[in-house]
Design an enzyme around this catalytic site. Sequence first.
Site, mmCIF file in Angstrom:
data_model
loop_
_atom_site.group_PDB
_atom_site.id
_atom_site.type_symbol
_atom_site.label_atom_id
_atom_site.label_comp_id
_atom_site.label_asym_id
_atom_site.label_seq_id
_atom_site.Cartn_x
_atom_site.Cartn_y
_atom_site.Cartn_z
ATOM 1 N N THR A 191 105.572 40.388 -1.038
ATOM 2 C CA THR A 191 104.187 40.706 -0.743
ATOM 3 C C THR A 191 104.038 42.136 -1.193
ATOM 4 O O THR A 191 105.004 42.882 -1.120
ATOM 5 C CB THR A 191 103.962 40.627 0.782
ATOM 6 O OG1 THR A 191 104.094 39.286 1.205
ATOM 7 C CG2 THR A 191 102.611 41.149 1.201
ATOM 8 N N VAL A 220 100.782 28.669 4.710
ATOM 9 C CA VAL A 220 100.276 30.035 4.894
ATOM 10 C C VAL A 220 101.146 30.687 5.955
ATOM 11 O O VAL A 220 101.479 30.051 6.955
ATOM 12 C CB VAL A 220 98.803 30.031 5.381
ATOM 13 C CG1 VAL A 220 98.352 31.426 5.743
ATOM 14 C CG2 VAL A 220 97.892 29.433 4.314
HETATM 15 N N1 ASP Z 1 105.456 37.490 4.037
HETATM 16 C C1 ASP Z 1 105.141 36.787 2.817
HETATM 17 C C2 ASP Z 1 105.008 35.328 3.103
HETATM 18 O O1 ASP Z 1 105.858 34.807 3.791
HETATM 19 C C3 ASP Z 1 106.121 36.976 1.750
HETATM 20 C C4 ASP Z 1 106.833 38.299 1.717
HETATM 21 O O2 ASP Z 1 106.331 39.286 2.231
HETATM 22 O O3 ASP Z 1 107.936 38.383 1.160
HETATM 23 O O4 ASP Z 1 104.113 34.688 2.600
#
Ligand code: ASP
Length: 309
Positions: A191, A220
């Site tokens: 992210t 999600v």
């Molecule tokens: N938190 C995000 C998700 O699980 C991915 C990430 O931050 O690595 O969609």
Amino acid sequence: MNVPTIVTHGGTGSKREESDGCEAAAQSGLREMTGRGDALAAVVKAVTVLEEDGRFNAGRGASLGMDGKTMSCDAAVVDSRGKLGAVANLLEVPHPVQVARAVADTPHHLVVGAGALELAKRLGLHEPYGPTEKSKAEYREQVEALRRAPAGAADGAAPDAESDAGKAMIRRLWNYPVPWGDAVNRAAHATVGAVARDAGGVFAAAASTGGSMPALLGRVADTPLPGCGTHAGPAGAIACTGIGEHILKHHLAWQVYQWIDGGMRLREAMERGMALLPEGVQVALIGITRDDTAVVSRQPMASAVAGLS
Ligand code: ASP
């Protein structure tokens, strides 16, 4: 006197050597605050730059869904004045954070799927685009890993998507419109995010993701959910990255903010928050308060801090 300051990250899947992208994003956000922009404008600008970069799992660099076609993104913005906007399962928009920012000015806080896409079209933000070579390569690895995962039964607990049991379950419950046999393969996560403090003492956070893979269609996690992937209030702002299912169970950004609001030092609160997640789970946080900034991460990750001195 509040010193305008911004912190950015490229996600738990990014490399420390990619911090130049976070530095460019932080400087853009800072320029926003030295002009007419506030902290919210700064984090939106910074995340827009990170989404444009292509190396990070967000916007143009978003990971490919397990069908090798779908690029579904989630994003959120929040500030200490109560602005809150998010989108989930948004397709064909290279800058989901800008749609999330627009949602913050509507009567709603979260718009998903087909409705989010139509909203993006109305805003002139719809722009179909294809996966990067990096996303395609990660996808192929991921499909191969999904194909190889042994069928073995789970032990009753809901499995992590990265575990063999989780992969076998995704294969069994395959809900993509293309048959499993047509999927090539893939898995990635990360992210991008930013937190900022402006001269007026307003705090803001923003995040954008192509999501964690492997995943079922429609999955999600924390990024667009208030208090999970991001939180901001009068004491500061927090943004999280990592395996979202673990982050959302702890309302991690909100939880860490509560500790800061109660007087705990920023880094201590962030490390305590990170320790809530099982060992071995990838997770990182960035944070800002009136007098401090911090980045904590279980693995090397691209990040940057920029501020006026
Ligand atoms: N938190 C995000 C998700 O699980 C991915 C990430 O931050 O690595 O969609």
